[in-house]
Design an enzyme around this catalytic site. Structure first.
Site, PDB file in Angstrom:
ATOM      1  CE1 TYR A 152      41.467  37.812  39.511  1.00  0.00           C
ATOM      2  CE2 TYR A 152      40.447  38.300  37.391  1.00  0.00           C
ATOM      3  CZ  TYR A 152      40.455  38.409  38.769  1.00  0.00           C
ATOM      4  OH  TYR A 152      39.455  39.108  39.407  1.00  0.00           O
ATOM      5  CE  LYS A 156      38.348  35.942  40.319  1.00  0.00           C
ATOM      6  NZ  LYS A 156      37.948  35.728  41.725  1.00  0.00           N
TER       7      LYS A 156
HETATM    8  P1  NAP Z   1      40.926  43.814  46.605  1.00  0.00           P
HETATM    9  O1  NAP Z   1      40.476  45.222  46.822  1.00  0.00           O
HETATM   10  O2  NAP Z   1      42.326  43.576  46.145  1.00  0.00           O
HETATM   11  O3  NAP Z   1      40.629  42.989  47.947  1.00  0.00           O
HETATM   12  C1  NAP Z   1      40.946  41.615  48.020  1.00  0.00           C
HETATM   13  C2  NAP Z   1      41.149  41.249  49.470  1.00  0.00           C
HETATM   14  O4  NAP Z   1      41.491  39.846  49.521  1.00  0.00           O
HETATM   15  C3  NAP Z   1      42.295  42.024  50.126  1.00  0.00           C
HETATM   16  O5  NAP Z   1      41.906  42.544  51.374  1.00  0.00           O
HETATM   17  C4  NAP Z   1      43.378  40.952  50.261  1.00  0.00           C
HETATM   18  O6  NAP Z   1      44.244  41.137  51.383  1.00  0.00           O
HETATM   19  C5  NAP Z   1      42.543  39.696  50.452  1.00  0.00           C
HETATM   20  N1  NAP Z   1      43.341  38.492  50.220  1.00  0.00           N
HETATM   21  C6  NAP Z   1      44.290  38.275  49.277  1.00  0.00           C
HETATM   22  N2  NAP Z   1      44.846  37.065  49.424  1.00  0.00           N
HETATM   23  C7  NAP Z   1      44.257  36.492  50.493  1.00  0.00           C
HETATM   24  C8  NAP Z   1      44.421  35.237  51.160  1.00  0.00           C
HETATM   25  N3  NAP Z   1      45.324  34.328  50.750  1.00  0.00           N
HETATM   26  N4  NAP Z   1      43.655  34.982  52.240  1.00  0.00           N
HETATM   27  C9  NAP Z   1      42.760  35.893  52.684  1.00  0.00           C
HETATM   28  N5  NAP Z   1      42.549  37.087  52.106  1.00  0.00           N
HETATM   29  C10 NAP Z   1      43.305  37.393  51.018  1.00  0.00           C
HETATM   30  O7  NAP Z   1      39.990  43.067  45.533  1.00  0.00           O
HETATM   31  P2  NAP Z   1      38.494  43.374  45.023  1.00  0.00           P
HETATM   32  O8  NAP Z   1      38.613  44.209  43.811  1.00  0.00           O
HETATM   33  O9  NAP Z   1      37.629  43.800  46.140  1.00  0.00           O
HETATM   34  O10 NAP Z   1      38.085  41.905  44.520  1.00  0.00           O
HETATM   35  C11 NAP Z   1      37.368  40.982  45.335  1.00  0.00           C
HETATM   36  C12 NAP Z   1      37.069  39.728  44.515  1.00  0.00           C
HETATM   37  O11 NAP Z   1      36.347  40.088  43.337  1.00  0.00           O
HETATM   38  C13 NAP Z   1      38.320  38.991  44.039  1.00  0.00           C
HETATM   39  O12 NAP Z   1      38.093  37.604  44.028  1.00  0.00           O
HETATM   40  C14 NAP Z   1      38.480  39.502  42.620  1.00  0.00           C
HETATM   41  O13 NAP Z   1      39.221  38.605  41.831  1.00  0.00           O
HETATM   42  C15 NAP Z   1      37.029  39.615  42.199  1.00  0.00           C
HETATM   43  N6  NAP Z   1      36.802  40.535  41.082  1.00  0.00           N
HETATM   44  C16 NAP Z   1      37.119  41.870  41.170  1.00  0.00           C
HETATM   45  C17 NAP Z   1      36.877  42.715  40.078  1.00  0.00           C
HETATM   46  C18 NAP Z   1      37.199  44.183  40.117  1.00  0.00           C
HETATM   47  O14 NAP Z   1      37.002  44.865  39.077  1.00  0.00           O
HETATM   48  N7  NAP Z   1      37.622  44.766  41.201  1.00  0.00           N
HETATM   49  C19 NAP Z   1      36.325  42.184  38.909  1.00  0.00           C
HETATM   50  C20 NAP Z   1      36.023  40.829  38.845  1.00  0.00           C
HETATM   51  C21 NAP Z   1      36.257  40.015  39.933  1.00  0.00           C
HETATM   52  P3  NAP Z   1      45.642  41.928  51.218  1.00  0.00           P
HETATM   53  O15 NAP Z   1      45.279  43.348  50.978  1.00  0.00           O
HETATM   54  O16 NAP Z   1      46.329  41.723  52.534  1.00  0.00           O
HETATM   55  O17 NAP Z   1      46.359  41.305  50.055  1.00  0.00           O
END
Ligand code: NAP
Length: 251
Positions: A152, A156
């Site tokens: 990851y 990133k």
């Molecule tokens: P999340 O709640 O897990 O939501 C991610 C979404 O992406 C889910 O709906 C998932 O669908 C979808 N997804 C996964 N694989 C996919 C694919 N191949 N094609 C299309 N959609 C796909 O994540 P989040 O926390 O909102 O994070 C959103 C972004 O921010 C990500 O890039 C994450 O790495 C980044 N981020 C998050 C945090 C944090 O603290 N939350 C911190 C830094 C960066 P499914 O449910 O069907 O798998």
């Protein structure tokens, strides 16, 4: 601006992507709500439509070239040519290096790096034609290194180089490309991390907040606010930047 612009947000069924989609719709854009499962997009789409906006649920696997082509064509046909793209879809497959499987390495690279590449390449056609565009990539504080996240963190950090390179290549076409690097944001992704570590989510959040200068964890809306800024007309001279949104210089 007279005509309504169209945005695509990937991974917009929930979490940060859903908040960004709802915010861009509130800002006046039509929004393609893309996620693996079309039905899972309905909560986001309904929220946008109920608030008076325009949105369309479209299934996509961002790591699959054919799926990306079909999804982008569908948005262009039904909502209008997309000139805003937020590469937000993401997964984690955490493990220490010696236990990390090749499959878990590849899965993370496929969604974050290959996915952002395929989506950006497909959508830039519309941006170049319009001589205007905005791409926002979701990086992370993990790009600076995080135990158990070699895959990851590499993806990133890779997205930061991708962001800066696209900014250089696409600037002449009126396209800006920026990255947001969130710290701890309260979503299903961080809830799943807590569960994997066997810690109640409330305790996990409290421990994180204790290390964050503004003394709280982030909410998806904190990220949506910056995405909204990057996408604005007036942000046209801001490009190739990575902004950490982590409640301090680094979470
Ligand atoms: P999340 O709640 O897990 O939501 C991610 C979404 O992406 C889910 O709906 C998932 O669908 C979808 N997804 C996964 N694989 C996919 C694919 N191949 N094609 C299309 N959609 C796909 O994540 P989040 O926390 O909102 O994070 C959103 C972004 O921010 C990500 O890039 C994450 O790495 C980044 N981020 C998050 C945090 C944090 O603290 N939350 C911190 C830094 C960066 P499914 O449910 O069907 O798998």
């Amino acid at each position: 601006m007279s005509e309504q612009r169209t945005a695509i947000v990937t991974g917009a069924a929930r979490g940060i992507g859903s908040a960004i989609a709802r915010r861009l719709a509130a800002d006046g854009l039509a929004v393609g709500v893309l996620d693996l499962d079309e039905r899972a997009c309905s909560t986001t789409v309904t929220a946008i439509v109920d608030a008076g906006g325009r949105a369309l649920a479209v299934p996509v696997d961002v790591g699959d070239e054919q799926s990306v082509a079909v999804a982008v064509d569908r948005v262009a046909a039904d909502l209008g040519a997309p000139t805003v793209l937020v590469n937000n879809a993401g997964i984690t497959r955490d493990n220490l290096l010696f236990r990390m499987s090749t499959e878990d390495w590849d899965a993370v690279m496929d969604v974050h790096l290959r996915g952002s590449f395929l989506m950006s390449r497909a959508v830039q056609v519309h941006m170049v034609e319009a001589a205007w565009g905005r791409i926002v990539n979701l990086s992370s504080v993990s790009a600076l290194g995080n135990r158990g996240q070699a895959n990851y963190a590499a993806a990133k950090a890779g997205l930061q180089g991708f962001t800066k390179t696209l900014a250089i290549e696409l600037g002449r076409y009126g396209v800006t490309v920026n990255a947001i690097a969130p710290g701890f944001i309260e979503t299903e992704m961080t809830a799943a991390t807590a569960e994997r570590m066997g810690v109640p989510f409330e305790d996990f959040k409290a421990a994180a907040a204790a290390q964050i200068p503004v003394a709280r964890v982030g909410q998806p809306e904190d990220i949506a606010a910056l995405a909204s800024f990057f996408v604005r007309e007036e942000a046209g001279f801001v490009s190739g930047q990575v902004v950490y949104v982590a409640g301090g210089p680094r979470a």
